[in-house]
Write a protein that holds these residues in place. Structure first.
Motif, PDB file in Angstrom:
ATOM      1  N   TYR A 412      10.508  -1.830  -0.754  1.00 30.57           N
ATOM      2  CA  TYR A 412       9.617  -2.444  -1.747  1.00 30.57           C
ATOM      3  C   TYR A 412      10.303  -3.682  -2.295  1.00 30.57           C
ATOM      4  O   TYR A 412      11.511  -3.663  -2.576  1.00 30.57           O
ATOM      5  CB  TYR A 412       9.341  -1.438  -2.870  1.00 30.57           C
ATOM      6  CG  TYR A 412       8.555  -1.948  -4.053  1.00 30.57           C
ATOM      7  CD1 TYR A 412       7.191  -1.693  -4.176  1.00 30.57           C
ATOM      8  CD2 TYR A 412       9.186  -2.663  -5.076  1.00 30.57           C
ATOM      9  CE1 TYR A 412       6.478  -2.135  -5.283  1.00 30.57           C
ATOM     10  CE2 TYR A 412       8.478  -3.104  -6.183  1.00 30.57           C
ATOM     11  CZ  TYR A 412       7.126  -2.846  -6.278  1.00 30.57           C
ATOM     12  OH  TYR A 412       6.423  -3.283  -7.371  1.00 30.57           O
ATOM     13  N   ARG A 428       4.237 -11.544  -6.129  1.00 30.59           N
ATOM     14  CA  ARG A 428       4.139 -11.137  -4.719  1.00 30.59           C
ATOM     15  C   ARG A 428       4.800  -9.773  -4.578  1.00 30.59           C
ATOM     16  O   ARG A 428       5.991  -9.617  -4.855  1.00 30.59           O
ATOM     17  CB  ARG A 428       4.833 -12.153  -3.810  1.00 30.59           C
ATOM     18  CG  ARG A 428       4.667 -11.847  -2.322  1.00 30.59           C
ATOM     19  CD  ARG A 428       5.478 -12.810  -1.493  1.00 30.59           C
ATOM     20  NE  ARG A 428       5.150 -12.728  -0.076  1.00 30.59           N
ATOM     21  CZ  ARG A 428       6.008 -12.995   0.895  1.00 30.59           C
ATOM     22  NH1 ARG A 428       7.246 -13.364   0.606  1.00 30.59           N
ATOM     23  NH2 ARG A 428       5.632 -12.913   2.155  1.00 30.59           N
ATOM     24  N   GLN A 430       5.550  -6.547  -1.965  1.00 32.79           N
ATOM     25  CA  GLN A 430       5.597  -6.088  -0.586  1.00 32.79           C
ATOM     26  C   GLN A 430       6.024  -4.627  -0.556  1.00 32.79           C
ATOM     27  O   GLN A 430       6.990  -4.242  -1.222  1.00 32.79           O
ATOM     28  CB  GLN A 430       6.582  -6.915   0.234  1.00 32.79           C
ATOM     29  CG  GLN A 430       6.143  -8.350   0.482  1.00 32.79           C
ATOM     30  CD  GLN A 430       7.126  -9.097   1.361  1.00 32.79           C
ATOM     31  OE1 GLN A 430       8.228  -9.412   0.923  1.00 32.79           O
ATOM     32  NE2 GLN A 430       6.728  -9.369   2.598  1.00 32.79           N
ATOM     33  N   LYS A 432       6.550  -1.140   2.146  1.00 32.85           N
ATOM     34  CA  LYS A 432       6.614  -0.616   3.510  1.00 32.85           C
ATOM     35  C   LYS A 432       5.611   0.524   3.716  1.00 32.85           C
ATOM     36  O   LYS A 432       5.341   0.904   4.846  1.00 32.85           O
ATOM     37  CB  LYS A 432       8.033  -0.140   3.818  1.00 32.85           C
ATOM     38  CG  LYS A 432       8.498  -0.504   5.219  1.00 32.85           C
ATOM     39  CD  LYS A 432       9.982  -0.261   5.383  1.00 32.85           C
ATOM     40  CE  LYS A 432      10.436  -0.768   6.759  1.00 32.85           C
ATOM     41  NZ  LYS A 432      11.883  -0.561   6.949  1.00 32.85           N
ATOM     42  N   ARG A 434       2.402   1.087   4.154  1.00 37.15           N
ATOM     43  CA  ARG A 434       1.246   0.255   4.469  1.00 37.15           C
ATOM     44  C   ARG A 434      -0.079   0.965   4.227  1.00 37.15           C
ATOM     45  O   ARG A 434      -1.118   0.322   4.093  1.00 37.15           O
ATOM     46  CB  ARG A 434       1.334  -0.197   5.925  1.00 37.15           C
ATOM     47  CG  ARG A 434       2.571  -1.013   6.243  1.00 37.15           C
ATOM     48  CD  ARG A 434       2.805  -1.193   7.737  1.00 37.15           C
ATOM     49  NE  ARG A 434       1.677  -1.849   8.386  1.00 37.15           N
ATOM     50  CZ  ARG A 434       0.802  -1.232   9.165  1.00 37.15           C
ATOM     51  NH1 ARG A 434       0.916   0.081   9.371  1.00 37.15           N
ATOM     52  NH2 ARG A 434      -0.180  -1.894   9.724  1.00 37.15           N
ATOM     53  N   PHE A 497       5.024  -4.566   6.717  1.00 30.11           N
ATOM     54  CA  PHE A 497       4.760  -4.587   5.286  1.00 30.11           C
ATOM     55  C   PHE A 497       3.282  -4.777   4.973  1.00 30.11           C
ATOM     56  O   PHE A 497       2.537  -5.417   5.730  1.00 30.11           O
ATOM     57  CB  PHE A 497       5.528  -5.733   4.610  1.00 30.11           C
ATOM     58  CG  PHE A 497       7.008  -5.528   4.528  1.00 30.11           C
ATOM     59  CD1 PHE A 497       7.555  -4.628   3.633  1.00 30.11           C
ATOM     60  CD2 PHE A 497       7.867  -6.250   5.333  1.00 30.11           C
ATOM     61  CE1 PHE A 497       8.919  -4.438   3.542  1.00 30.11           C
ATOM     62  CE2 PHE A 497       9.237  -6.081   5.258  1.00 30.11           C
ATOM     63  CZ  PHE A 497       9.774  -5.165   4.361  1.00 30.11           C
ATOM     64  N   THR A 499       1.406  -6.683   1.916  1.00 30.01           N
ATOM     65  CA  THR A 499       1.747  -7.662   0.890  1.00 30.01           C
ATOM     66  C   THR A 499       0.511  -7.986   0.063  1.00 30.01           C
ATOM     67  O   THR A 499      -0.569  -8.240   0.627  1.00 30.01           O
ATOM     68  CB  THR A 499       2.286  -8.960   1.528  1.00 30.01           C
ATOM     69  OG1 THR A 499       3.426  -8.653   2.330  1.00 30.01           O
ATOM     70  CG2 THR A 499       2.684  -9.965   0.453  1.00 30.01           C
ATOM     71  N   GLU A 501      -0.717 -10.514  -3.330  1.00 26.36           N
ATOM     72  CA  GLU A 501      -0.295 -11.662  -4.111  1.00 26.36           C
ATOM     73  C   GLU A 501      -1.382 -12.016  -5.124  1.00 26.36           C
ATOM     74  O   GLU A 501      -2.577 -11.844  -4.835  1.00 26.36           O
ATOM     75  CB  GLU A 501      -0.032 -12.861  -3.196  1.00 26.36           C
ATOM     76  CG  GLU A 501       1.051 -12.610  -2.158  1.00 26.36           C
ATOM     77  CD  GLU A 501       1.046 -13.668  -1.072  1.00 26.36           C
ATOM     78  OE1 GLU A 501       1.999 -14.475  -1.036  1.00 26.36           O
ATOM     79  OE2 GLU A 501       0.102 -13.687  -0.273  1.00 26.36           O
TER      80      GLU A 501
END
Length: 605
Positions: A412, A428, A430, A432, A434, A497, A499, A501
């Protein structure tokens, strides 16, 4: 026998006119014709109860025998002086001082007033734990590898009269498997000396690294595949990094250490729980106390427990520490400091209680449902824990786990940066995980979810992005803010990842949002593993593990106006976007509880 359960009926009882004399005192006393004279440590009209101690001599005059006031036995336990450990204070402890240097330990805050510190001693292959709780009752921590299945519950029989054969007995000091585990009586200047039934009198030597099971590599994350027929063998490193098995309760098959303290005296117990029942000391399962050193004490309302243990495990009631994330639980007894919590409310909450002293200090009873008294986390103890954000300039920052990870090694990553042109903040995130939602939270109080500003988002397998601005009124689902202040929403899903934003004004003047000012800083919450979501309904599950929380407040201050965001960065690209989100486009059917720990309605954890 039906479905694995054994039922007893009154029809199974033989009513006898006369009980043999040898059974009248349950084998722990002598029958005089009218009553029982019980053996040492046994009590009750039939000598049916056994205490840990009845007098200071049973604590070897190295502590005090204290009556806890419990309604069940044993009611009395030995509280040892500093420098002594074991159920009867018969073993010398390497830990003799109450002072420890926090700078030498990794740290994680688990709940308000509950902290753990740890360090790996590589040369001796040991781990050193310090647990501190702002409370006056018992405290406990437990762990197990993530690769276990429900078969681990079958390792120990359900019937209390079953016997257990300890594994690795030859590695244990002065343990005679043929004799079983029983107290031994020695002599000293004060007379008979009671020896713990879970360990020898002498200072237990440190284990040789050669005693480590072959399938455990202490300082390497690669772990042998093990034996599929033995659930206590460690799984592969790949499976250990995944989520815990769905059919295991957080307490199931857990190695647990419990601490009790009164002023400068304490008792630390090496324990295990097969399921969600009250943990038992390891000798109950045929093992021994494998704590190399231990101390517990209480000062000014702060209970401290410290212990050392080998990284390796040689008994089925112990779990080895490996270089991979491990399932971790913590708990403490309910008292006036932590408050009382049950689901549904008990007489304690409704003030209809008739037994006002039900929850006494150091009586091992239910911890309650509050996030203040129990919880679940996922920790790799080989990592040096860094709870503080790695701030660059005061207008930008980053937090990642594991600490100092790079690229795909990270689970993370959260980044933020002030944009001076419109006084907004670019975020942002991120993850793992998913297939799970992720996000970030801001609170004015450390480890306190109520009144927190929460952002939740995900990218589904169709590439659709959903990010919502929310407010947590308590420990239930954070509600949607009436005004959504998120802008420039974007997201991507790669093989590694997920992600998300977005940007939001630093100051929104919305009571549902945290107002970031140069002088107003927040505790950040990082839901590393998030929870599941339904891409159609938008319904989310609670997060699987307790979010990490910044140890200190984090500030997002203004950057200079002459070019805040560097050209070519994602933040710069987002600045060119006019994508906005309106409240009308958001799902409003989020029903799942947001709980900062697992809901554990059990007798202990």
């Amino acid at each position: 026998m039906d479905g694995g359960y054994l039922f007893h009926s009154c029809a199974d009882v033989n009513v006898m006119d006369e009980v043999a004399t040898s059974y009248k005192c349950t084998g722990h006393g002598k029958w005089t014709g009218t009553n029982c004279i019980c053996d040492d440590l046994y009590t009750g009209n039939l000598c049916q109860y056994k205490e840990d101690c009845l007098k200071e001599a049973h604590c070897n005059f190295r502590g005090k025998c204290v009556d806890s006031g419990s309604s069940s036995y044993p009611k009395r336990r030995c509280y040892c002086s500093s420098g002594w450990q074991g159920k009867n204070c018969s073993r010398e402890s390497l830990l003799k001082t109450r002072v420890f240097n926090k700078a030498h330990f990794s740290h994680q805050n688990l709940a308000d007033g509950f902290d753990i510190y740890w360090r790996i001693e590589k040369e001796s292959a040991e781990i050193d734990f310090v647990v501190q709780s702002r409370s006056t009752s018992w405290i406990a921590i437990g762990w197990r590898p993530l690769g276990l299945t429900s078969d681990c519950r079958k390792r120990f029989p359900k019937l209390p009269n079953e016997t257990y054969t300890p594994h690795g007995a030859s590695l244990l000091t002065d343990f005679n498997a043929s004799d079983g585990i029983r107290p031994r009586i020695l002599e000293n200047d004060f007379g008979p000396l009671t020896v713990d039934d879970d360990g020898p009198l002498e200072l237990r030597p440190r284990r040789d690294v050669s005693a480590i099971p072959a399938n455990v590599t202490l300082l390497d994350p690669n772990v042998g595949a093990g034996d599929i027929d033995n659930p206590f063998r460690q799984a592969s490193a790949a499976s250990l990094s995944g989520s815990t098995t769905d059919d295991l309760h957080p307490m199931d098959c857990t190695d647990i250490v419990i601490g009790f303290a009164i002023n400068g005296l304490g008792q630390v117990q090496d324990s295990y729980t097969r399921d969600r029942s009250t943990p038992q000391i390891d000798s109950f399962y045929g093992g021994v106390d494998n704590l190399i050193a231990a101390i517990a004490f209480q000062e000014d309302g702060l209970t401290t427990m410290r212990f050392r243990r080998a990284l390796a495990a040689v008994e089925p009631a112990d779990h080895a520490f490996i270089n991979a994330p491990m399932h971790f639980i913590f708990a403490r007894g309910q008292d006036s400091t932590t408050g009382f919590s049950h689901h549904p409310d008990s007489a304690v909450e409704t003030e209809n209680i008739t037994m006002t002293d039900f929850y006494l200090s150091d009586v091992l009873k239910y911890h309650g449902t509050s996030s203040k008294t129990r919880g679940v986390a996922q920790i790799n103890f080989f990592e040096e824990k860094n709870d503080n954000a790695a701030l660059q300039p005061p207008c930008a920052g980053e937090w990642r786990t594991p600490a100092n990870c790079v690229g795909e090694a990270c689970r993370y990553i959260a980044r933020w940066e002030h944009i001076a042109d419109d006084d907004s903040v670019y975020f942002r995130i991120q993850s793992k995980k998913r297939d799970r939602w992720t996000g970030i939270g801001f609170s004015d109080v450390a480890n306190h979810m109520p009144d927190s500003d929460i952002i939740i988002g995900w990218v589904d397998d169709d590439g659709m992005v959903q990010i919502t601005d929310r407010y947590a009124e308590g420990y239930r689902t954070p509600r949607l803010d009436k005004v959504q202040h998120l802008q420039n929403i974007a997201g991507t899903l790669t093989d590694t990842f997920m992600t998300i934003e977005f940007t939001r004004p630093r100051v929104t003047n919305d009571t549902d949002d945290f107002q970031f000012m140069d002088w107003n800083c927040a505790f950040f919450m990082f839901p590393v593993d998030g929870g599941r979501f339904d891409k159609i309904s938008g319904v989310i599950s609670k997060h699987q593990f307790m979010p990490s929380v910044s140890q200190n407040r984090i500030c997002i201050q203004q950057c200079p106006k002459n070019g805040t965001v560097a050209a070519g960065t994602i933040g710069a690209a987002l600045k060119q976007s006019d994508t906005l989100v309106s409240a009308g486009e958001l799902h409003s059917s989020f029903l799942t509880l947001w709980i900062s720990t697992f809901f554990l309605s059990t007798s202990f954890l």
